[in-house]
Design a protein around this motif. Structure first.
Motif, PDB file in Angstrom:
ATOM      1  N   ASP A  57       0.807  -1.225   0.000  1.00 17.40           N
ATOM      2  CA  ASP A  57       0.000   0.000   0.000  1.00 17.40           C
ATOM      3  C   ASP A  57       0.838   1.272   0.000  1.00 17.40           C
ATOM      4  O   ASP A  57       0.336   2.360   0.281  1.00 17.40           O
ATOM      5  CB  ASP A  57      -0.972   0.022   1.186  1.00 17.40           C
ATOM      6  N   GLN A  58       2.129   1.125  -0.307  1.00 18.20           N
ATOM      7  CA  GLN A  58       3.027   2.278  -0.477  1.00 18.20           C
ATOM      8  C   GLN A  58       3.193   3.139   0.777  1.00 18.20           C
ATOM      9  O   GLN A  58       3.404   4.355   0.690  1.00 18.20           O
ATOM     10  CB  GLN A  58       2.544   3.162  -1.638  1.00 18.20           C
ATOM     11  N   PHE A  59       3.098   2.508   1.956  1.00 17.49           N
ATOM     12  CA  PHE A  59       3.396   3.272   3.169  1.00 17.49           C
ATOM     13  C   PHE A  59       3.799   2.335   4.293  1.00 17.49           C
ATOM     14  O   PHE A  59       3.560   1.130   4.266  1.00 17.49           O
ATOM     15  CB  PHE A  59       2.194   4.127   3.598  1.00 17.49           C
ATOM     16  N   MET A  60       4.469   2.924   5.284  1.00 20.92           N
ATOM     17  CA  MET A  60       4.780   2.227   6.532  1.00 20.92           C
ATOM     18  C   MET A  60       4.545   3.213   7.666  1.00 20.92           C
ATOM     19  O   MET A  60       4.381   4.417   7.451  1.00 20.92           O
ATOM     20  CB  MET A  60       6.224   1.707   6.520  1.00 20.92           C
ATOM     21  N   THR A  61       4.502   2.679   8.908  1.00 19.35           N
ATOM     22  CA  THR A  61       4.308   3.548  10.064  1.00 19.35           C
ATOM     23  C   THR A  61       5.451   3.360  11.062  1.00 19.35           C
ATOM     24  O   THR A  61       5.995   2.264  11.208  1.00 19.35           O
ATOM     25  CB  THR A  61       2.974   3.263  10.785  1.00 19.35           C
ATOM     26  N   VAL A  71       8.165   1.394  -3.982  1.00 22.70           N
ATOM     27  CA  VAL A  71       8.944   0.205  -4.307  1.00 22.70           C
ATOM     28  C   VAL A  71      10.434   0.549  -4.320  1.00 22.70           C
ATOM     29  O   VAL A  71      10.856   1.553  -4.900  1.00 22.70           O
ATOM     30  CB  VAL A  71       8.524  -0.349  -5.682  1.00 22.70           C
ATOM     31  N   ASN A  72      11.229  -0.279  -3.648  1.00 21.76           N
ATOM     32  CA  ASN A  72      12.690  -0.169  -3.644  1.00 21.76           C
ATOM     33  C   ASN A  72      13.229   1.134  -3.041  1.00 21.76           C
ATOM     34  O   ASN A  72      14.371   1.522  -3.289  1.00 21.76           O
ATOM     35  CB  ASN A  72      13.253  -0.353  -5.052  1.00 21.76           C
ATOM     36  N   GLY A 265      17.586  -7.464   3.427  1.00 23.26           N
ATOM     37  CA  GLY A 265      16.203  -7.108   3.650  1.00 23.26           C
ATOM     38  C   GLY A 265      15.293  -7.866   2.715  1.00 23.26           C
ATOM     39  O   GLY A 265      15.751  -8.578   1.808  1.00 23.26           O
ATOM     40  N   ILE A 266      13.992  -7.725   2.923  1.00 20.26           N
ATOM     41  CA  ILE A 266      12.988  -8.436   2.132  1.00 20.26           C
ATOM     42  C   ILE A 266      11.827  -7.504   1.809  1.00 20.26           C
ATOM     43  O   ILE A 266      11.618  -6.494   2.488  1.00 20.26           O
ATOM     44  CB  ILE A 266      12.456  -9.684   2.885  1.00 20.26           C
ATOM     45  N   PRO A 267      11.039  -7.828   0.760  1.00 23.37           N
ATOM     46  CA  PRO A 267       9.802  -7.079   0.517  1.00 23.37           C
ATOM     47  C   PRO A 267       8.834  -7.248   1.694  1.00 23.37           C
ATOM     48  O   PRO A 267       9.018  -8.117   2.556  1.00 23.37           O
ATOM     49  CB  PRO A 267       9.240  -7.743  -0.753  1.00 23.37           C
ATOM     50  N   ASP A 268       7.796  -6.452   1.702  1.00 23.73           N
ATOM     51  CA  ASP A 268       6.771  -6.606   2.728  1.00 23.73           C
ATOM     52  C   ASP A 268       6.089  -7.971   2.614  1.00 23.73           C
ATOM     53  O   ASP A 268       5.853  -8.467   1.503  1.00 23.73           O
ATOM     54  CB  ASP A 268       5.690  -5.533   2.567  1.00 23.73           C
TER      55      ASP A 268
END
Length: 300
Positions: A57-61, A71-72, A265-268
């Motif tokens: 969803d193109q966000f993090m908190t 992405v990336n 690291g890894i994708p979500d």
């Protein structure tokens, strides 16, 4: 601005935009790095920070505050400062700004260093925590290599190449979804792994099927992973020593390049509550500390 590096064997062009390799040529004119044709894929060999792969969803908190993160990550799309350059080397730096603060809450220094050698291109990325508190991030590279290259007299096809792991080891895949997120098992655990099942250990032929949104690997011990031309034996190697993950990706449609991407690291995961502090496989740094990733390219 483009910076040209040159020695007796190679010439590299590095852009201050993203501190990205735009070209890596041999003295014989062979181009190894994808040209960035925007109709296929506009990048060449982007540095991935502070995130690798897809983010849901193109966000993090962080501490319940939302940050927009694509992405990336964002480093590949920002202008770096040239710290210094010589005939054969250059170093670039990106720091936090008002723009990055909307995407990532911490202060940082990201330095990318290149140096041409007799064997290829030294390529390292160093993150330093310049904040007053611990920071966390992912870091990786996304180098795209021309494939098929078609620089020999007879030309080559996609099927003339294969991915080779140094140790010729049986490979372990990380399960991903068709749209590029980390898949969950029946118990909701992510990531989870599986035997990749290649016919010859550590060898992945390139085929018309490609790799979709990428084939993701872990638990390998190879110090390098390369693109081998089976017709003449030539090899383009990317350093993977001590990396926990590796992504292999090829453009859709007519094959033009293949990417060898060592990642910290890894994708979500496909199921996430977006909380950065719970995201798997992040690197954490205390104030003043640094972390370096070596994704150097060797040509044989």
């Amino acid at each position: 601005m483009n910076i040209t590096l040159k020695n007796a064997r190679f010439e590299a062009i590095i852009s201050t935009h993203g501190a990205e390799i735009n070209s890596l040529k041999g003295a014989d004119g062979t181009e190894y790095v994808w040209n960035g044709d925007a109709s296929v894929w506009k990048y060449h060999a982007p540095v991935l920070f502070p995130h690798v792969g897809r983010i849901r969803d193109q966000f993090m908190t962080v501490k319940d505050k939302e940050y927009k993160l694509g992405v990336n990550g964002f480093a590949r799309d920002l202008e770096f400062r040239l710290l210094h350059s010589s005939e054969t080397s250059a170093e670039f730096e990106l720091n936090e700004s008002a723009e990055t603060a909307e995407k990532y809450p911490w202060k940082f220094s990201l330095k990318v260093f290149y140096e041409l050698t007799e064997k290829g291109l030294t390529f390292t990325s160093t993150v330093t925590n310049t904040d007053s508190e611990e920071i966390s991030f992912s870091l990786g590279s996304h180098s795209a290599f021309c494939c098929p290259r078609n620089t020999d007299a007879e030309g080559t096809a996609n099927s003339d190449y294969f991915i080779e792991f140094e140790k010729k080891e049986a490979l372990t895949g990380v399960a991903t979804t068709s749209d590029g997120y980390i898949a969950s098992d029946e118990d909701g655990i992510a990531p989870y792994t599986f035997p990749y099942g290649e016919k010859e250990p550590g060898i992945i032929p390139l085929t018309a099927e490609g790799f979709g949104n990428g084939h993701f690997f872990t638990a390998f011990t190879s110090d390098w992973v390369g693109l081998r031309n089976r017709k003449n034996g030539s090899l383009v190697k990317v350093n993977t020593k001590d990396y926990p993950y590796l992504m292999i990706w090829q453009n859709a449609g007519e094959p033009r390049f293949v990417c060898i991407e060592p990642w910290y690291g890894i994708p979500d995961p496909e199921v996430t509550d977006h909380r950065w502090e719970l995201k798997p496989a992040l690197i954490s740094l205390q104030p003043g500390k640094s972390f370096t990733a070596d994704q150097s390219i060797t040509i044989e």
